[in-house]
Design an enzyme around this catalytic site. Structure first.
Site, mmCIF file in Angstrom:
data_model
loop_
_atom_site.group_PDB
_atom_site.id
_atom_site.type_symbol
_atom_site.label_atom_id
_atom_site.label_comp_id
_atom_site.label_asym_id
_atom_site.label_seq_id
_atom_site.Cartn_x
_atom_site.Cartn_y
_atom_site.Cartn_z
ATOM 1 N N GLY A 65 0.830 -1.192 0.000
ATOM 2 C CA GLY A 65 0.000 0.000 0.000
ATOM 3 C C GLY A 65 0.864 1.241 0.000
ATOM 4 O O GLY A 65 1.974 1.203 -0.518
ATOM 5 N N CYS A 92 5.088 -6.077 2.339
ATOM 6 C CA CYS A 92 5.437 -4.672 2.113
ATOM 7 C C CYS A 92 4.746 -3.781 3.160
ATOM 8 O O CYS A 92 5.060 -3.860 4.329
ATOM 9 C CB CYS A 92 5.089 -4.266 0.690
ATOM 10 S SG CYS A 92 5.871 -2.715 0.236
ATOM 11 N N TYR A 93 3.789 -2.978 2.755
ATOM 12 C CA TYR A 93 3.099 -2.128 3.732
ATOM 13 C C TYR A 93 2.486 -2.977 4.846
ATOM 14 O O TYR A 93 2.569 -2.629 6.032
ATOM 15 C CB TYR A 93 2.003 -1.318 3.026
ATOM 16 C CG TYR A 93 1.271 -0.365 3.948
ATOM 17 C CD1 TYR A 93 1.818 0.877 4.245
ATOM 18 C CD2 TYR A 93 0.059 -0.718 4.514
ATOM 19 C CE1 TYR A 93 1.162 1.748 5.092
ATOM 20 C CE2 TYR A 93 -0.606 0.152 5.369
ATOM 21 C CZ TYR A 93 -0.049 1.383 5.652
ATOM 22 O OH TYR A 93 -0.699 2.235 6.487
ATOM 23 N N HIS A 180 7.609 -7.823 -2.397
ATOM 24 C CA HIS A 180 6.361 -8.235 -3.035
ATOM 25 C C HIS A 180 6.499 -9.646 -3.611
ATOM 26 O O HIS A 180 6.937 -9.797 -4.749
ATOM 27 C CB HIS A 180 5.997 -7.271 -4.172
ATOM 28 C CG HIS A 180 5.539 -5.942 -3.684
ATOM 29 N ND1 HIS A 180 4.250 -5.713 -3.281
ATOM 30 C CD2 HIS A 180 6.197 -4.779 -3.508
ATOM 31 C CE1 HIS A 180 4.129 -4.460 -2.884
ATOM 32 N NE2 HIS A 180 5.299 -3.871 -3.007
ATOM 33 N N GLU A 182 4.291 -11.462 -4.721
ATOM 34 C CA GLU A 182 3.288 -11.721 -5.759
ATOM 35 C C GLU A 182 3.741 -11.335 -7.155
ATOM 36 O O GLU A 182 3.129 -11.769 -8.128
ATOM 37 C CB GLU A 182 1.974 -11.014 -5.407
ATOM 38 C CG GLU A 182 1.954 -9.494 -5.592
ATOM 39 C CD GLU A 182 2.547 -8.706 -4.414
ATOM 40 O OE1 GLU A 182 3.280 -9.292 -3.604
ATOM 41 O OE2 GLU A 182 2.302 -7.487 -4.339
ATOM 42 N N SER A 234 -22.231 -11.712 -26.284
ATOM 43 C CA SER A 234 -21.547 -10.662 -27.042
ATOM 44 C C SER A 234 -20.531 -11.256 -27.996
ATOM 45 O O SER A 234 -19.961 -10.556 -28.814
ATOM 46 C CB SER A 234 -20.829 -9.739 -26.072
ATOM 47 O OG SER A 234 -19.778 -10.461 -25.454
ATOM 48 N N GLY A 235 -20.289 -12.568 -27.864
ATOM 49 C CA GLY A 235 -19.203 -13.167 -28.633
ATOM 50 C C GLY A 235 -17.932 -13.238 -27.798
ATOM 51 O O GLY A 235 -16.990 -13.925 -28.144
ATOM 52 N N GLY A 236 -17.904 -12.524 -26.680
ATOM 53 C CA GLY A 236 -16.728 -12.524 -25.811
ATOM 54 C C GLY A 236 -16.721 -13.718 -24.859
ATOM 55 O O GLY A 236 -17.694 -14.450 -24.748
ATOM 56 N N VAL A 237 -15.591 -13.871 -24.163
ATOM 57 C CA VAL A 237 -15.400 -15.021 -23.284
ATOM 58 C C VAL A 237 -16.390 -15.011 -22.114
ATOM 59 O O VAL A 237 -16.996 -16.041 -21.788
ATOM 60 C CB VAL A 237 -13.978 -15.003 -22.669
ATOM 61 C CG1 VAL A 237 -13.716 -16.254 -21.867
ATOM 62 C CG2 VAL A 237 -12.931 -14.811 -23.730
ATOM 63 N N ASP A 238 -16.552 -13.854 -21.499
ATOM 64 C CA ASP A 238 -17.290 -13.814 -20.239
ATOM 65 C C ASP A 238 -18.751 -14.208 -20.412
ATOM 66 O O ASP A 238 -19.270 -15.056 -19.674
ATOM 67 C CB ASP A 238 -17.203 -12.429 -19.601
ATOM 68 C CG ASP A 238 -15.776 -11.933 -19.528
ATOM 69 O OD1 ASP A 238 -14.871 -12.782 -19.604
ATOM 70 O OD2 ASP A 238 -15.570 -10.722 -19.411
ATOM 71 N N SER A 239 -19.425 -13.590 -21.373
ATOM 72 C CA SER A 239 -20.845 -13.921 -21.529
ATOM 73 C C SER A 239 -20.992 -15.363 -22.019
ATOM 74 O O SER A 239 -21.938 -16.058 -21.642
ATOM 75 C CB SER A 239 -21.541 -12.941 -22.476
ATOM 76 O OG SER A 239 -20.990 -12.980 -23.763
ATOM 77 N N ALA A 240 -20.042 -15.830 -22.829
ATOM 78 C CA ALA A 240 -20.130 -17.210 -23.330
ATOM 79 C C ALA A 240 -20.014 -18.214 -22.181
ATOM 80 O O ALA A 240 -20.793 -19.168 -22.091
ATOM 81 C CB ALA A 240 -19.038 -17.467 -24.368
ATOM 82 N N LYS A 385 -10.175 -13.391 -14.981
ATOM 83 C CA LYS A 385 -10.297 -13.738 -16.401
ATOM 84 C C LYS A 385 -9.671 -15.100 -16.742
ATOM 85 O O LYS A 385 -10.278 -15.903 -17.446
ATOM 86 C CB LYS A 385 -9.619 -12.655 -17.239
ATOM 87 C CG LYS A 385 -9.907 -12.749 -18.708
ATOM 88 C CD LYS A 385 -11.073 -11.878 -19.027
ATOM 89 C CE LYS A 385 -11.457 -11.898 -20.474
ATOM 90 N NZ LYS A 385 -12.605 -11.014 -20.704
#
Ligand code: XMP
Length: 530
Positions: A65, A92-93, A180, A182, A234-240, A385
């Protein structure tokens, strides 16, 4: 019409909470924890500790942070967190906060470290560092430094300028590192994080996307019952992926709507109409609205205006389709649920929460109520994602859909600089298809975030082809690499690939006589041109 709906059910069992101290690191930490096959969620540092503990977390991680724990208004925590018996890992923070709150010393000794720094591990077999090299590169970003660990803690690592770069207290299960872990530049960071989770906190790595699929199917069934749902594709990954999950859960109670606005790339509408339907068995209504969109866009060059028109037309067409589904498919019965592919980063960025479960849809089709209230089904609300892609794979969706790179909702409409016409769209579709084909052939799809191809429709320049002079348009290649599209860098694609794309586009796409490469990072540029 449904009454006030319940929020989406809370599913979590074994959860690790990542306390967000307001920097950009919390999401990355949560992802890394999940890569270790442990479920994690982000909570704001302003959440009362009692509320955090009420979630029964298996462990708590304090993120990085702001630079100084002594800065005015610097976020802090109730020290009850460290006394609850829940394992804690400060980074870190978060590490400096632990150090100061538990009686150690953090001061500004001038020891600033930013970027890659060599870390010396002083206690090789410790809980965090076992099996990692005694010298390892780590990513630092701090001003103040910890010069004395709190009582009861063992110092397990240091750097040239920071005497306490890691401390551990196995008895109390409290751990911290100044760096960090990560970020990928900390080469053993993931191992150290896993050591905390498995060895420090005793958590078993059991969380997988298979669990997610099973859990979500059960939850969707519970939420929707015997009612009906619709989903916009929509043709995108998420809605599919969201639609495929809901289809698996409730089958023919779901109807999907795909609005073909004529602004898609080559082959994408067919992918939805044929491949997606074949893979899922989903009931799909395709609305061919190309003419409507193009008519509405005629004569418009201003990007904001284009976006507004596309958004407005989209809602109108979608609502019309909803109304038809209610009238025809559902036989007048309520369609109570709307499926949306909301992802975890959207949830976190809009302030967390358990879900706004209610939206209104206005429409004015005769015989139907003015407002229809939908409850939202958002089966991807907890996923990042890359996890959504894994779920899609697990559900057997076509690779072209699951691995699809991000594509803006307004489609090619914002990749034509100038007025959008059918001819220009066709030209851009051809150029874009060539670029995609060559990037795939070169095996570069996973190296880039996305590669918009942009048509500068209002620009013409002189060229020569065959024996003749040409006066054509340039297209721009905009390959970028990014983690989240908030920042991006231009991708250093091999010259041979760029050359092949350029040669093919100028040879095969009439009216394009130049291919140029965008070498701007974001900021200052955006990814799309518009
Ligand atoms: P910019 O151009 O702002 O784009 O750097 C960042 C990312 O967002 C995508 N993008 C959109 N996605 N609807 C979307 O679903 C939109 O209106 C939209 N505009 C931009 C863009 O492709 C990039 O990945």
């Amino acid at each position: 019409m449904p009454a006030a709906p319940p929020a989406a059910p809370d599913t979590t069992t074994d959860v690790v909470l990542v306390v967000d101290f307001g920097a950009q690191y919390a999401q990355l930490i949560a992802r890394r924890v999940r890569e270790a096959r442990v479920y994690s969620e982000i909570v704001p540092s302003t959440m009362p500790v009692a509320e955090m503990l009420a979630r029964n977390p298996r462990a708590i991680i304090l993120s990085g942070g702001p630079s100084s724990v002594y800065a005015e208004g610097a976020p802090t925590l109730d020290r009850a967190l460290f006394e609850a018996g829940v394992p804690v890992f400060g980074m870190c923070y978060g590490f400096q906060l632990m150090a100061t709150m538990l009686g150690g010393t953090v001061d500004d000794n001038g020891a600033r470290e930013y970027g890659r720094t060599p870390l010396s591990v002083s206690k090789a077999g410790s809980t965090l560092f076992e099996g990692t090299p005694t010298e390892q590169p780590v990513w630092m970003s701090h001003g103040d430094a910890c010069s004395a660990a709190p009582e009861g803690f063992t110092v397990t690592a240091s750097t040239d300028v920071v005497p306490v770069a890691a401390f551990e207290n196995d008895e109390k299960k409290l751990y911290g590192v100044q760096y960090h872990p990560e970020v990928m530049h900390s080469t053993h960071g993931q191992q150290v994080l896993e050591h905390f989770l498995y060895r420090g906190a005793g958590i078993e790595p059991t969380w997988t996307t298979t669990n997610v699929v099973e859990e979500q199917i059960a939850l969707i069934r519970e939420q929707v019952g015997t009612k009906r749902a619709i989903c916009g594709l929509s043709g995108g990954v998420d809605s599919a992926v969201a639609a495929a999950l809901v289809q698996k859960a409730i089958g023919s109670q779901l109807t999907c709507v795909y609005v073909d606005h004529g602004l898609m790339r080559k082959g994408e509408t067919e992918q939805v109409e044929k491949d997606f339907v074949a893979a899922t068995g989903v009931k799909l209504r395709v609305v061919d609205a190309e003419k409507r969109f193009l008519d509405a866009l005629a004569g418009v060059s201003d990007p904001e205006q284009k976006r507004k028109i596309i958004g407005r037309e989209f809602i109108r067409v979608f609502e019309q389709a909803q109304a038809e589904i209610i009238a025809e498919v559902a036989g007048g019965e309520d369609v109570a649920f709307l499926v949306q592919g909301t992802l975890y980063p959207d949830v976190v960025e809009s302030g967390g929460g358990t879900g706004t479960a209610n939206i209104k849809s206005h429409h004015n089709v005769g015989g139907l109520p003015e407002d229809i209230e939908f409850q939202l089904v958002e089966p991807l609300r907890q996923l990042f994602k890359d996890e959504v892609r894994m779920v899609g794979q697990e559900l057997g969706l076509p690779e072209e859909i699951v691995q699809r790179q991000p594509f803006p909702g307004p489609g090619l409409g914002i990749r034509i600089v100038g007025e959008v016409t059918k001819e220009r769209l066709d030209l851009l579709r051809d150029a874009d298809a060539i670029a995609r084909e060559e990037l795939t052939a070169a095996g570069l799809d996973r190296d880039i975030w996305q590669c918009p191809v942009v048509l500068l429709a209002d620009v013409r320049s002189v060229g020569v082809q065959g024996d003749g002079r040409t006066y054509g348009h340039p297209v721009v290649l905009r390959p970028v690499s990014s983690e989240d599209a908030m920042t991006a860098d231009w991708s250093r694609l091999p010259y041979e690939t760029l050359a092949k794309i350029s040669t093919r586009i100028t040879n095969e796409v009439a009216d394009v006589n130049r291919v140029v490469l965008d070498v701007t990072s974001k900021p200052p540029g955006t990814i799309e041109w518009e």
